[in-house]
Design an enzyme around this catalytic site. Sequence first.
Site, PDB file in Angstrom:
ATOM      1  N   ALA A   9      16.297 -40.432  11.594  1.00 47.84           N
ATOM      2  CA  ALA A   9      17.442 -40.683  12.486  1.00 47.84           C
ATOM      3  C   ALA A   9      17.989 -42.059  12.173  1.00 47.84           C
ATOM      4  O   ALA A   9      17.257 -43.050  12.219  1.00 47.84           O
ATOM      5  CB  ALA A   9      17.010 -40.596  13.950  1.00 47.84           C
ATOM      6  N   HIS A  10      19.256 -42.089  11.793  1.00 41.17           N
ATOM      7  CA  HIS A  10      19.854 -43.382  11.447  1.00 41.17           C
ATOM      8  C   HIS A  10      21.335 -43.473  11.795  1.00 41.17           C
ATOM      9  O   HIS A  10      21.928 -44.533  11.679  1.00 41.17           O
ATOM     10  CB  HIS A  10      19.715 -43.630   9.938  1.00 41.17           C
ATOM     11  CG  HIS A  10      20.605 -42.735   9.109  1.00 41.17           C
ATOM     12  ND1 HIS A  10      20.273 -41.442   8.813  1.00 41.17           N
ATOM     13  CD2 HIS A  10      21.815 -42.949   8.535  1.00 41.17           C
ATOM     14  CE1 HIS A  10      21.233 -40.894   8.079  1.00 41.17           C
ATOM     15  NE2 HIS A  10      22.197 -41.775   7.906  1.00 41.17           N
TER      16      HIS A  10
END
Length: 377
Positions: free
Chosen positions: A203-204
Amino acid sequence: MKPAFVFGTRPEIIKLAPVIRAFEERGVEPLLIHTGQHYDYEMSSVFLEELELRRIDYHLEVGSGTQAEQTGTAMIKIEKVLMEEKPDVTLVQGDTNTVLAGALASVKLKIPVAHVEAGLRSFDRTMPEEINRILADHASEVLFAPTEEARKNLEREGITENVYVVGNTVVDAVLQNAEIAERKSDVLERFGLKPKEYILLTAHRAENTDSKENLRRLLEILEELPVKVVYPMHPRTRKKLESFGLWERVEAIENLIVTKPLGYLDFLKLQRNAKIVMTDSGGVQEESIILNVPCLTLRYNTERPETVKAGGNVLVGLEKERTLSHVERLLSDEEFYKKMASAPNPFGDGKSGQRIAEILLELYEKGELNVRSSRFI
Ligand code: UD1
Ligand code: UDP
């Protein structure tokens, strides 16, 4: 023919490598321009090494910054190189700031742009990536749409000339590297993991990491996941967690293994052997369906709706109940699991890179690789 490739981030290197190779196999040496949007070893050089792209002609060292700083600096530096090198076409891939900068700098010098992975739309104009893809598509002369759905998005915006549905080069990358990864990577041993007994998480995206509230919601989900989770963490996320004072909370989660970002071979092996993938990444959504691993996407929309329609991907957002109930069902309901895992890959046969090189070479031979004054002929 002299094609120039402009790239700067992890997914662009991975997805352009098969196209670069396809040109090289046809005796054409492309010009490789790396903007330096990603610069840490594990966000860039590791991929250049693993995918054997050792000869970068220009390192522009653009680095990080605000949207305008990054895009503007990249444009200025790319323009200088293009003016000097005068390539016949500039290839860009995807939807990053590097792509927008490369496309704008090139088209204004009347050097035609070929956009790889054209026509994707999340229909969410608050995402920087959506703005980048729309503008890059409209600046491009040749559009390589991965799917029929992407082609239709372009058609809706009036772009119908020089649009080719070629599949997604991510399939080429997976097929070229998954077996090598299986043989060479010892990532499972390093983290003490057994195949199909863990969740792989990435997740970024800005929409998930730029707000403390959203990162807190992500952690609340992680705190309740019932199996081991491996999270190769993008530097953006790590920096945000630290600056919001949430890092200690991450370290306290028992089932969670946080690592630095991994090289492609380690990551592919982890992904192929995961029970479930959870992600907000575009490329990881695609790879999961190719590798037959069910994907739960931590977003409320996707520019890869083909994966959802095929049945391999569910949009769970940052909704705790929805996410946990899907995880529990995938772990307990064999039929449900099999159905998601066997969803058909909508992204083609792994020959996209070859097609792209063939098409561009043919347009060039025919003298049709030019910036035309109007698209609507
Ligand atoms: C960019 C893309 C995103 C893509 C992602 C791939 C844009 C607008 N976004 O997001 O679509 O999914 O790349 O990974 O182009 N940083 C480092 N080291 C690095 C690179 C970045 O520490 O090598 C940190 C910096 O603090 C930087 C932050 O990460 O400010 C964000 O980097 P940036 O390139 O702006 O965007 P990404 O989040 O990587
Ligand atoms: N990837 C990788 N190591 C990691 C995380 C991702 O090699 O630690 C690869 C992954 O296999 C995929 C690509 O990076 O091919 C996706 O990049 P990212 O999620 O950064 O960007 P996006 O696809 O969302 O633009």
